[in-house]
Design a protein around this motif. Structure first.
Motif, short mmCIF file in Angstrom:
data_model
loop_
_atom_site.label_atom_id
_atom_site.label_comp_id
_atom_site.label_asym_id
_atom_site.label_seq_id
_atom_site.Cartn_x
_atom_site.Cartn_y
_atom_site.Cartn_z
N PRO A 1 44.03 35.31 45.94
CA PRO A 1 45.04 34.60 45.15
C PRO A 1 45.60 35.43 44.00
CG PRO A 1 43.11 33.22 45.54
CD PRO A 1 42.73 34.60 45.97
N GLY A 2 46.91 35.41 43.90
CA GLY A 2 47.58 35.96 42.73
C GLY A 2 47.60 37.45 42.62
N SER A 3 47.27 38.20 43.68
CA SER A 3 47.27 39.66 43.61
C SER A 3 48.67 40.18 43.34
CB SER A 3 46.73 40.24 44.92
OG SER A 3 46.86 41.64 44.94
N ARG B 1 54.58 36.59 48.93
CA ARG B 1 54.36 35.49 47.99
C ARG B 1 54.79 34.15 48.59
NH1 ARG B 1 53.15 38.48 43.64
NH2 ARG B 1 54.34 40.39 43.26
N GLY B 2 54.49 33.10 47.84
CA GLY B 2 54.93 31.76 48.22
C GLY B 2 53.88 31.00 49.01
N ALA B 3 54.19 29.73 49.30
CA ALA B 3 53.28 28.87 50.05
C ALA B 3 52.99 29.48 51.41
CB ALA B 3 53.90 27.49 50.21
N GLY B 4 51.71 29.58 51.75
CA GLY B 4 51.32 30.17 53.02
C GLY B 4 51.32 31.68 53.01
N GLY B 5 51.57 32.28 51.86
CA GLY B 5 51.59 33.73 51.77
C GLY B 5 50.19 34.31 51.66
N THR C 1 40.90 47.07 43.80
CA THR C 1 40.96 46.48 42.47
C THR C 1 42.36 45.93 42.29
OG1 THR C 1 40.70 46.85 40.09
CG2 THR C 1 41.51 48.71 41.38
N TYR C 2 42.46 44.74 41.73
CA TYR C 2 43.76 44.09 41.65
C TYR C 2 43.86 43.25 40.37
CZ TYR C 2 41.42 39.79 43.24
OH TYR C 2 40.60 38.70 43.34
N GLU D 1 34.79 44.14 52.98
CA GLU D 1 33.85 43.95 54.08
C GLU D 1 33.16 42.59 53.98
OE1 GLU D 1 31.10 47.16 54.46
OE2 GLU D 1 32.67 48.67 54.79
N GLU D 2 32.70 42.24 52.79
CA GLU D 2 31.98 40.98 52.61
C GLU D 2 32.90 39.85 52.16
OE1 GLU D 2 28.63 41.53 50.05
OE2 GLU D 2 27.75 43.12 51.30
N HIS D 3 34.17 40.15 51.96
CA HIS D 3 35.17 39.15 51.58
C HIS D 3 34.73 38.34 50.36
CE1 HIS D 3 36.21 39.51 56.08
NE2 HIS D 3 37.07 40.23 55.38
N ARG D 4 34.39 39.09 49.31
CA ARG D 4 33.99 38.46 48.06
C ARG D 4 34.73 39.11 46.91
NH1 ARG D 4 29.64 41.32 45.24
NH2 ARG D 4 29.24 43.30 46.34
N VAL D 5 34.90 38.36 45.84
CA VAL D 5 35.56 38.84 44.64
C VAL D 5 34.50 39.16 43.58
CG1 VAL D 5 37.12 38.24 42.75
CG2 VAL D 5 37.68 37.58 45.09
N ILE D 6 34.63 40.33 42.99
CA ILE D 6 33.70 40.80 41.96
C ILE D 6 34.42 40.76 40.62
CG2 ILE D 6 32.23 42.71 41.22
CD1 ILE D 6 32.45 43.72 44.19
#
Length: 475
Positions: A212-214, A192-196, A227-228, A260-265
């Protein structure tokens, strides 16, 4: 004259050696029998253990002067109150006893009198537990996270290595280390934190992901998706001095990330503004996402009305699409941390009176639902009067590990529970330590224990280097 002196020295050395190894350890005599079990710690009386577990070293509570332990072919005699087994003798003992029960007899000297306590059993099963355990060491009080560590321990012996350490990570907070299918070759942790970011381990190659925010996450069976949940976590102190802390989510949603595709569903059913969604996990076949959901309430004033249900939604791994219907599986108490056994037969989860942070709820217990019959096991042999929560399965579905505060209500420790072929739970036992006084002296709580099939191919230095990478963005 020199020969005579040499002979005298030899005799003296032999006498001293004999006294050290025999004379200083009193042997039982004039033994009185007791109908009570010995006051051993940790409580290893009448437990079921795997044949590959490390020695169950223990101590007797009290001012004992000497102890004798007889189990199988082993007779252990020691001064003081500690029983520490030779690891080679222990391994040979369990291999010989696999599939059978071992009777353990403890005889102890206190106030100059020898007492033989009521024997107890160790049921040794051939179903092995996954040999590695990862966990977070964290301050047990008030949700501070100073000096956090993530360690991996081999449960077959006492070897420990750090995979996340505050010294190399600027004293940052780190969340749990989670495996895909209990495999050390695919896992993830979040710094966590800046740059995390999320640190992904794929065959020992580490990369930093900008997800973000996982907070809580789980891998799909193929490892392509995770899933997160994302949430804003709020700590609140109780005015009641008998209660320490309440933690709740001001907001929370569930997503799926394509690695693989670096996308959020996303789906509106998992990001409902009128609900809190959290603790997602994939089913072993990848066809469902199980998670917990609650109707929003005014917080913190209505915290006691915050009730999470166990629900699931379909997922198609082939197309990466989320279904359109949510099924409710359990809603009688507030549910957290659902985990499905790798064979798909059982779902294990925590229940509490309310809320989403059961580690601070002494009434928090584990329950197990049979996904084939719908029957629910309250696991009375497993649970205690203190918090019992956060659990993970062994890859063979015969064991699970969980964190329990049963000793003092403050410090969490890992406990292992056997589930036999009939789905019956057996009395759990605490993670054995090389020194029986370890838990008395340890000032960290074991948090988020996860079982793995092998040692991860990286260490804390590799994580520190990965943190300096440019994070891979997700769109």
């Amino acid at each position: 004259m020199r020969r005579m002196l040499n002979g005298i020295v030899v005799v003296l050395l032999f006498t001293i050696s004999y006294q050290l190894f025999t004379g200083c350890t009193p042997m039982p005599e004039n033994v009185q029998k007791s109908s009570e079990l010995p006051p051993i710690y940790p409580d290893y009386c009448n437990v079921t253990i795997p044949e590959n577990i490390a020695p169950l070293n223990f101590l007797l509570r009290g001012d004992y002067e000497a102890i004798e332990v007889k189990v199988g072919d082993i007779t252990l005699n020691a001064s003081g109150n500690e029983a520490v087994f030779d690891i080679d003798d222990w391994k040979a003992l369990l291999q010989q006893a696999a599939g059978q029960s071992l009777s353990v007899t403890v005889t102890a000297l206190i106030d100059g009198k020898w007492t033989e306590y009521k024997p107890f059993e160790w049921q040794v099963v051939k179903d092995e537990v996954d040999p590695y355990l990862t966990y977070r060491l964290i301050e047990p009080d008030y949700e501070i996270w100073n000096h956090v560590q993530i360690q991996q321990r081999c449960v077959e012996n006492f070897d420990v290595n750090a995979i996340g350490h505050y010294e190399q990570l600027e004293n940052r907070c780190m969340n749990c280390h989670t495996y895909a299918n209990q495999s050390p070759e695919l896992s993830m942790m979040y710094v966590r934190g800046a740059g995390g970011g999320a640190i992904l381990n794929r065959n020992g190659k580490l990369s930093k992901l900008n997800i973000p925010g996982s907070v809580y996450f789980g891998f799909s069976p193929t490892g392509r998706y995770i899933t997160y949940s994302t949430q804003k976590i709020i700590p609140a102190f109780h005015s009641d001095p008998s209660k320490r802390l309440e933690v709740y989510d001001a907001s929370s949603n569930v997503f799926v990330a394509d690695m693989e595709e670096h996308r959020v569903i996303s789906s509106p059913l998992l990001c409902d503004s009128l609900k809190f969604e959290t603790f997602p996990t994939f089913s072993p076949d990848g066809k469902y996402i199980y998670y917990c959901a609650a109707d929003t309430v005014s917080l913190p004033s209505e915290i006691h009305q915050l009730q999470y249900s166990l629900v699931r939604i379909p997922f198609d791994e082939a197309t990466g699409t989320i279904g359109t219907e949510v099924d409710t599986l359990f809603s009688e108490r507030s549910v957290c941390h659902p985990r499905i056994s790798p064979d798909g037969k059982f779902i294990l989860y925590t229940v509490a009176d309310y809320g989403t942070f059961p580690i601070w709820h002494p009434e928090a217990d584990l329950q197990m639902k049979n996904l084939q019959t719908g029957a629910i096991d309250s696991l009375t042999i497993v649970n205690s009067a203190k918090s019992d929560t956060y659990h993970s399965w062994s890859s063979n579905s015969r064991w699970f590990v969980f964190a329990s505060k049963r000793d003092d209500g403050l410090y969490g420790k890992p406990y292992f529970c056997y589930i036999d072929k009939d789905g019956k739970a057996h009395k759990p036992f605490c993670l054995p330590q090389e020194h029986p006084t370890f838990y008395d002296n340890n000032l960290k709580s074991f948090n988020a224990p996860e079982l793995g099939k092998g040692k991860v191919p990286f260490d804390v230095e590799d994580v520190a280097k990965a943190m300096k990478q440019e994070a891979i963005p997700f769109k």
